[in-house]
Write a protein that holds these residues in place. Structure first.
Motif, PDB file in Angstrom:
ATOM      1  N   VAL A 265      23.498  29.449  18.082  1.00 46.83           N
ATOM      2  CA  VAL A 265      23.401  28.071  18.575  1.00 46.83           C
ATOM      3  C   VAL A 265      22.343  27.963  19.664  1.00 46.83           C
ATOM      4  CG1 VAL A 265      25.838  27.603  18.084  1.00 46.83           C
ATOM      5  CG2 VAL A 265      25.189  28.412  20.361  1.00 46.83           C
ATOM      6  N   ILE A 266      21.858  26.754  19.849  1.00 50.85           N
ATOM      7  CA  ILE A 266      21.107  26.388  21.049  1.00 50.85           C
ATOM      8  C   ILE A 266      21.865  25.270  21.739  1.00 50.85           C
ATOM      9  CG2 ILE A 266      18.826  27.080  20.225  1.00 50.85           C
ATOM     10  CD1 ILE A 266      18.324  24.098  19.546  1.00 50.85           C
TER      11      ILE A 266
ATOM     12  N   GLY B 214      17.995  31.059  19.257  1.00 55.19           N
ATOM     13  CA  GLY B 214      19.308  30.688  19.761  1.00 55.19           C
ATOM     14  C   GLY B 214      20.136  31.881  20.191  1.00 55.19           C
ATOM     15  N   MET B 215      21.434  31.632  20.371  1.00 56.98           N
ATOM     16  CA  MET B 215      22.359  32.625  20.903  1.00 56.98           C
ATOM     17  C   MET B 215      23.519  32.837  19.942  1.00 56.98           C
ATOM     18  SD  MET B 215      22.501  31.224  24.837  1.00 56.98           S
ATOM     19  CE  MET B 215      22.510  29.494  24.327  1.00 56.98           C
TER      20      MET B 215
ATOM     21  N   GLN C 274      22.068  35.507  23.836  1.00 56.82           N
ATOM     22  CA  GLN C 274      20.927  35.857  22.991  1.00 56.82           C
ATOM     23  C   GLN C 274      21.084  37.305  22.539  1.00 56.82           C
ATOM     24  OE1 GLN C 274      17.165  35.205  24.936  1.00 56.82           O
ATOM     25  NE2 GLN C 274      16.065  36.575  23.556  1.00 56.82           N
ATOM     26  N   ASP C 275      21.028  37.529  21.244  1.00 60.91           N
ATOM     27  CA  ASP C 275      21.222  38.888  20.726  1.00 60.91           C
ATOM     28  C   ASP C 275      19.960  39.463  20.103  1.00 60.91           C
ATOM     29  OD1 ASP C 275      21.565  36.970  18.572  1.00 60.91           O
ATOM     30  OD2 ASP C 275      22.262  38.621  17.328  1.00 60.91           O
TER      31      ASP C 275
ATOM     32  N   ILE D  11      25.561  21.149  21.156  1.00 57.16           N
ATOM     33  CA  ILE D  11      24.849  22.315  20.617  1.00 57.16           C
ATOM     34  C   ILE D  11      24.338  21.986  19.220  1.00 57.16           C
ATOM     35  CG2 ILE D  11      26.219  23.948  21.972  1.00 57.16           C
ATOM     36  CD1 ILE D  11      26.843  23.800  18.262  1.00 57.16           C
ATOM     37  N   ALA D  12      23.436  22.820  18.738  1.00 55.06           N
ATOM     38  CA  ALA D  12      23.006  22.751  17.340  1.00 55.06           C
ATOM     39  C   ALA D  12      22.922  24.180  16.815  1.00 55.06           C
ATOM     40  CB  ALA D  12      21.652  22.057  17.217  1.00 55.06           C
ATOM     41  N   PHE D  13      23.212  24.356  15.540  1.00 53.23           N
ATOM     42  CA  PHE D  13      23.160  25.684  14.928  1.00 53.23           C
ATOM     43  C   PHE D  13      21.750  25.963  14.425  1.00 53.23           C
ATOM     44  CE2 PHE D  13      27.656  24.845  14.938  1.00 53.23           C
ATOM     45  CZ  PHE D  13      28.220  26.098  15.173  1.00 53.23           C
ATOM     46  N   THR D  14      21.272  27.162  14.759  1.00 49.59           N
ATOM     47  CA  THR D  14      19.977  27.613  14.258  1.00 49.59           C
ATOM     48  C   THR D  14      20.153  28.607  13.114  1.00 49.59           C
ATOM     49  OG1 THR D  14      19.928  29.415  15.882  1.00 49.59           O
ATOM     50  CG2 THR D  14      18.889  27.336  16.514  1.00 49.59           C
ATOM     51  N   SER D  15      21.356  29.165  12.972  1.00 43.45           N
ATOM     52  CA  SER D  15      21.655  30.137  11.924  1.00 43.45           C
ATOM     53  C   SER D  15      23.143  30.063  11.602  1.00 43.45           C
ATOM     54  CB  SER D  15      21.289  31.547  12.396  1.00 43.45           C
ATOM     55  OG  SER D  15      21.820  32.530  11.509  1.00 43.45           O
ATOM     56  N   LEU D  16      23.462  30.259  10.323  1.00 46.61           N
ATOM     57  CA  LEU D  16      24.862  30.302   9.896  1.00 46.61           C
ATOM     58  C   LEU D  16      25.271  31.708   9.452  1.00 46.61           C
ATOM     59  CD1 LEU D  16      25.061  26.963   7.841  1.00 46.61           C
ATOM     60  CD2 LEU D  16      25.401  27.322  10.296  1.00 46.61           C
ATOM     61  N   GLU D  17      24.332  32.636   9.441  1.00 44.76           N
ATOM     62  CA  GLU D  17      24.625  34.032   9.075  1.00 44.76           C
ATOM     63  C   GLU D  17      23.782  34.971   9.932  1.00 44.76           C
ATOM     64  OE1 GLU D  17      24.106  34.824   4.929  1.00 44.76           O
ATOM     65  OE2 GLU D  17      25.457  33.225   4.285  1.00 44.76           O
TER      66      GLU D  17
END
Length: 501
Positions: free
Chosen positions: A359-360, A292-293, A280-281, A349-355
């Motif tokens: 992932v979660i 997500g992370m 997590q950032d 996993i699933a992506f919550t952001s592409l930029e």
């Protein structure tokens, strides 16, 4: 203090470095891919799979099939008898020993190249937290890491231990003075005895950061409260950061905050014996893309993804980050500088952001319920329970879900939820209904089965106090990095749980 001041300066430098590669994800992964292939082309695996002819991802897919541990086991066995240059150049520094489900114990190599990636990822997660929040006071106090024994077995050709124990040998010197528990306490095998010892060792210390799998940290907190008769925040007034991995924290959050006595910041990590994949950032989340992370694209790991619903087809499509989409459930496949190639770690996993790419963790490819074609996954049951808890104030200690395909006479089949409550709902039927409605909202197949009278709404069975701990003890998996599967397509676990009539 000087240490926290310097930590802030260092954190800003590291944050710039991290987001520099995160802004150029494709180039970052291309570099990792080329370096992996070049480094391993003269290994036995590299020769067997013609690494010298691999130029592109397409070449790689043609030569390297997706494997699980069983598929790599013949290579691992060669390393175990002392052969060098098998999966990666030279010999591994360690084997991380993990519990396998079908193959018994698994021996995952950790190499001179992969070990620094494991260490730096955990450090980066803390530094990005400091860079964003400005909170660095935790570096001046004590930190606890609830983990497995650091003892290493050096009787074989390659030293062997649990991942958390191996990592304990690489904690930076500047953190050693702050770190608890002691070596002797960490080496205690029996988990309950170990937690009791940790309580005695930490209760009078200035604990500021606590880390571990939520269920086992919860046990530690309960024993602290039993010992002192006070909330955790009264025992540790400067405790403000909880670091966790392995499971979703949200189902535990309400009960954990009750035990603590207030809210504390938390950082989610995605580590495994096979590699450290994400952390997590962001603390202050302004939109869904902040959830997500951050996927670690610069840590000696090349990632592939297969749509989870297609995974068991004859030739499922393998894609890279270039082609992933938001919200799709993927099986994550890795190739690493520890010598894992086209390796299925079993996580979805699933992506919550592409930029950038965040992932979660949605579950395990083998952990699902699809007794009637509903294909319910871990993320869905966790979010449904989280929704019900948030709307009722109920407190949950642990839970798992299984299908009941052979109900009593005149009953439709159903999903049975086995829950150990810390604070029970006033109306169990209403609580069940909240969960079921949220499950139907998330999963259209489940909705159709309920609407079509193929399934009846879920039923909750209450598990006795400490019932999950008793089960984990009975199978030799109490504590450490072990955790209860959120769901299964059979009743092997739930049939062993002790229920409240």
């Amino acid at each position: 203090m000087l240490k926290s001041y310097l930590a802030k300066i260092y954190a800003r430098i590291v944050a710039k470095q991290v987001y520099a590669w995160a802004r150029v994800p494709y180039q970052t992964q291309d570099k990792v891919f080329k370096k992996l292939i070049e480094s391993a082309k003269n290994t036995k695996f590299g020769r067997d799979h013609q690494f010298d002819k691999i130029r592109t991802f397409h070449d790689f897919k043609d030569r390297v099939p997706v494997r699980d541990y069983e598929g790599l086991k013949e290579y691992v066995e060669l390393i175990r008898i002392g052969k060098p240059d098998i999966l990666w150049k030279g010999k591994p520094l360690y084997f991380a020993k993990t519990s396998g489900t079908t193959s018994g114990a698994k021996y995952i190599p950790i190499t001179k190249d992969s070990m620094p990636c494991q260490i730096s990822a955990a450090k980066e997660a803390l530094l990005l937290y400091i860079a964003e929040t400005g909170k660095s006071d935790f570096v001046n106090g004590k930190m606890i890491f609830l983990q497995g024994s650091p003892e290493i077995d050096d009787s074989g050709k390659v030293k062997t231990g649990r991942l958390s124990g191996i990592v304990a040998h690489f904690v930076p010197k500047y953190l050693q003075k702050n770190r608890l528990p002691s070596w002797e306490t960490n080496c205690i095998d029996d988990w309950e005895t170990k937690v009791d010892a940790i309580v005695k060792e930490t209760v009078s210390e200035d604990m500021r950061l606590i880390s571990g799998i939520p269920s086992w940290v919860q046990m530690y907190f309960e024993k602290l409260i039993e010992h002192e008769g006070k909330k955790v925040s009264e025992i540790f007034p400067n405790f403000n950061l909880f670091v966790y991995g392995g499971v979703n924290y949200e189902p535990y959050r309400q009960n954990m905050e009750h035990l603590i006595g207030r809210k504390v910041d938390s950082i989610e990590l995605f580590p495994a014996s096979e590699g450290f994949f994400a952390y997590q950032d962001i603390q202050h989340k302004k939109s869904s893309t902040d959830e997500g992370m951050l996927l670690l694209l610069n840590s000696g790991i090349f990632y592939e993804f297969i749509v989870a619903d297609d995974f068991y087809k004859e030739s499922p499509e393998r894609i890279t980050i270039r082609d992933v989409k938001l919200g799709v459930n993927y099986v994550m496949i890795i190739s690493t500088n520890a010598g894992l190639w086209g390796y299925n770690i079993g996580d979805t996993i699933a992506f919550t952001s592409l930029e950038p790419f965040r992932v979660i963790v949605t579950g395990r490819i083998k952990h699902f319920i699809s007794a009637f074609g509903e294909h319910v996954i871990g993320k869905e049951v966790e979010q449904a329970l989280q929704y019900a808890v948030a709307n009722t104030g109920v407190k949950i200690k642990e839970f798992t879900v299984a299908p009941q395909v052979n109900p009593g006479p005149g009953q439709l089949p159903y999903h049975e939820w086995f829950i150990e409550f810390e604070q029970e709902p006033e109306d169990l039927k209403s609580f069940s209904s909240l969960i079921d409605q949220e499950m139907q909202r998330q999963n259209t197949y489940y909705f159709d089965l309920i609407e079509g009278k193929i399934l009846q709404p879920l039923i909750i069975s209450k598990v006795q106090k400490n019932g999950f701990d008793q089960y984990m003890r009975s199978v030799g998996k109490l504590g450490g990095q072990n955790k209860i599967p959120r769901l299964a397509n059979d009743r092997k676990i739930v049939d062993q749980l002790h229920l409240i009539d």
